[in-house]
Enzyme design. Structure first.
Site, PDB file in Angstrom:
ATOM      1  N   GLY A  30      81.158  19.036  43.390  1.00 11.97           N
ATOM      2  CA  GLY A  30      80.838  17.736  42.498  1.00 11.97           C
ATOM      3  C   GLY A  30      81.246  16.559  43.377  1.00 11.97           C
ATOM      4  O   GLY A  30      81.880  16.536  44.318  1.00 11.97           O
ATOM      5  N   THR A  32      83.578  14.327  42.206  1.00  5.37           N
ATOM      6  CA  THR A  32      85.001  14.109  42.328  1.00  5.37           C
ATOM      7  C   THR A  32      85.596  15.028  43.275  1.00  5.37           C
ATOM      8  O   THR A  32      86.768  14.441  43.967  1.00  5.37           O
ATOM      9  CB  THR A  32      85.691  14.388  40.858  1.00  5.37           C
ATOM     10  OG1 THR A  32      84.887  13.875  39.623  1.00  5.37           O
ATOM     11  CG2 THR A  32      86.935  13.764  40.706  1.00  5.37           C
ATOM     12  N   ALA A  84      85.661  18.635  36.485  1.00  9.25           N
ATOM     13  CA  ALA A  84      85.127  19.392  35.071  1.00  9.25           C
ATOM     14  C   ALA A  84      84.139  18.552  34.312  1.00  9.25           C
ATOM     15  O   ALA A  84      83.933  17.496  34.737  1.00  9.25           O
ATOM     16  CB  ALA A  84      86.339  19.663  34.308  1.00  9.25           C
ATOM     17  N   GLY A  98      77.309  21.231  38.315  1.00  9.05           N
ATOM     18  CA  GLY A  98      76.932  21.222  39.928  1.00  9.05           C
ATOM     19  C   GLY A  98      76.263  22.400  40.008  1.00  9.05           C
ATOM     20  O   GLY A  98      75.686  22.862  41.152  1.00  9.05           O
ATOM     21  N   GLU A 104      83.218  28.791  41.710  1.00 12.02           N
ATOM     22  CA  GLU A 104      84.458  28.066  41.476  1.00 12.02           C
ATOM     23  C   GLU A 104      85.698  28.960  40.696  1.00 12.02           C
ATOM     24  O   GLU A 104      86.667  28.871  40.828  1.00 12.02           O
ATOM     25  CB  GLU A 104      84.042  26.936  40.410  1.00 12.02           C
ATOM     26  CG  GLU A 104      83.200  25.579  41.097  1.00 12.02           C
ATOM     27  CD  GLU A 104      82.720  24.788  40.282  1.00 12.02           C
ATOM     28  OE1 GLU A 104      82.192  23.606  40.745  1.00 12.02           O
ATOM     29  OE2 GLU A 104      82.401  24.748  39.275  1.00 12.02           O
ATOM     30  N   LYS A 122      85.803  12.512  30.532  1.00 10.78           N
ATOM     31  CA  LYS A 122      85.650  14.112  30.441  1.00 10.78           C
ATOM     32  C   LYS A 122      86.645  14.951  29.385  1.00 10.78           C
ATOM     33  O   LYS A 122      86.554  16.042  29.212  1.00 10.78           O
ATOM     34  CB  LYS A 122      85.741  14.799  31.485  1.00 10.78           C
ATOM     35  CG  LYS A 122      85.111  14.078  32.957  1.00 10.78           C
ATOM     36  CD  LYS A 122      83.687  14.646  32.892  1.00 10.78           C
ATOM     37  CE  LYS A 122      82.819  13.936  34.003  1.00 10.78           C
ATOM     38  NZ  LYS A 122      83.241  14.877  35.307  1.00 10.78           N
TER      39      LYS A 122
HETATM   40  C1  5RP Z   1      80.120  21.756  39.590  1.00 11.81           C
HETATM   41  C2  5RP Z   1      81.361  21.506  38.462  1.00 11.81           C
HETATM   42  C3  5RP Z   1      81.910  19.937  38.648  1.00 11.81           C
HETATM   43  O1  5RP Z   1      82.991  20.192  38.458  1.00 11.81           O
HETATM   44  C4  5RP Z   1      81.483  19.273  37.125  1.00 11.81           C
HETATM   45  O2  5RP Z   1      80.159  19.461  37.255  1.00 11.81           O
HETATM   46  C5  5RP Z   1      82.056  17.812  37.453  1.00 11.81           C
HETATM   47  O3  5RP Z   1      81.151  17.111  38.284  1.00 11.81           O
HETATM   48  P1  5RP Z   1      81.509  15.488  38.822  1.00 11.81           P
HETATM   49  O4  5RP Z   1      83.095  15.610  39.268  1.00 11.81           O
HETATM   50  O5  5RP Z   1      80.335  15.526  39.847  1.00 11.81           O
HETATM   51  O6  5RP Z   1      81.641  14.801  37.655  1.00 11.81           O
HETATM   52  O7  5RP Z   1      81.822  22.321  37.674  1.00 11.81           O
HETATM   53  O8  5RP Z   1      79.838  22.947  39.336  1.00 11.81           O
END
Ligand code: 5RP
Length: 218
Positions: A30, A32, A84, A98, A104, A122
């Site tokens: 993702g 982050t 997350a 994602g 994961e 979040k």
């Molecule tokens: C991917 C995930 C990511 O951790 C989640 O979607 C958060 O994404 P981002 O850091 O882009 O906000 O679970 O499968």
């Protein structure tokens, strides 16, 4: 002056580097997690390499010259670092925005500590406002969708194929008062590979980026 969501993600990714010591690091997926990988590159001489939770993460790690190990050749990891979509004060997470939820969960299961890195948007009182991703075998799509509807959710097929060759049903409006129970129930539906609730094995440390700096919650 308030920071943008992107700046907060960058800030929290940088803070996680403090937990990187030696050995092999589990790395999530993702935007982050991508920032985390970029900062990890700056300390890559300290570590042996990483285990990736997706093809996209593996590619980014390799681009930075970080060795990517097959999980089967690794005898556990000290930390797994990932973002997350939602997390509660009980450290229960909803993940998979994602589409990398299964890998994961598998990589995280091999790590002693799950370090969740998030911006404060979040952090929620209850999970489920974000649609719950469920990875499903393609042939079981309709059956699983019917079971999820019977649980009160509204499953929508995502236009996406996972790294494992499966489909994702995003379940809208699901009531999740007990994430551990819901995680178990959905995983027991035949044809489900896994779902995006990470409650049975919650995060151990939450690094939460706020306008006042990164908070550490354990
Ligand atoms: C991917 C995930 C990511 O951790 C989640 O979607 C958060 O994404 P981002 O850091 O882009 O906000 O679970 O499968």
């Amino acid at each position: 002056m308030s920071l943008t969501q992107d700046e907060l993600k960058q800030q929290v990714a940088k803070a996680a580097i403090e937990y990187v010591k030696t050995g092999i690091i589990g790395v999530g997926t993702g935007s982050t997690a991508n920032y985390f990988i970029d900062y990890l590159a700056e300390v890559k001489s300290k570590i042996e390499g990483a285990v990736a939770s997706s093809e996209a993460t593996a590619e980014r790690l390799r681009k930075h010259g970080i060795e990517v190990f097959d999980l089967n050749n690794v005898d556990g990891m000290d930390i797994y670092v990932d973002g997350a979509d939602e997390i509660t004060e009980h450290m229960h997470m909803l993940k998979g925005g994602g589409g990398a939820l299964t890998r994961e969960k598998v990589v995280a299961a091999n790590a002693k500590k799950f370090i969740c890195i998030c911006d404060e948007s979040k952090y929620v009182p209850v999970l489920g406002k974000f649609p719950l991703p469920v990875e499903v075998l393609p042939m079981a799509r309709s059956y699983v969708a019917r079971q999820l509807s019977a649980m009160g959710g509204q499953p929508k097929l995502r236009d996406f194929t996972t790294d494992n060759g499966n489909i994702i049903l995003d379940v809208h409006n699901l009531n999740i008062p007990d994430p551990i129970e819901t995680e178990k129930t959905i995983n027991q539906i035949v044809g489900v590979v896994t779902n995006g609730l990470f409650a049975k094995r919650p995060a151990d440390i939450l690094l939460l980026a706020t306008d006042e700096g990164v908070k550490t919650i354990t």
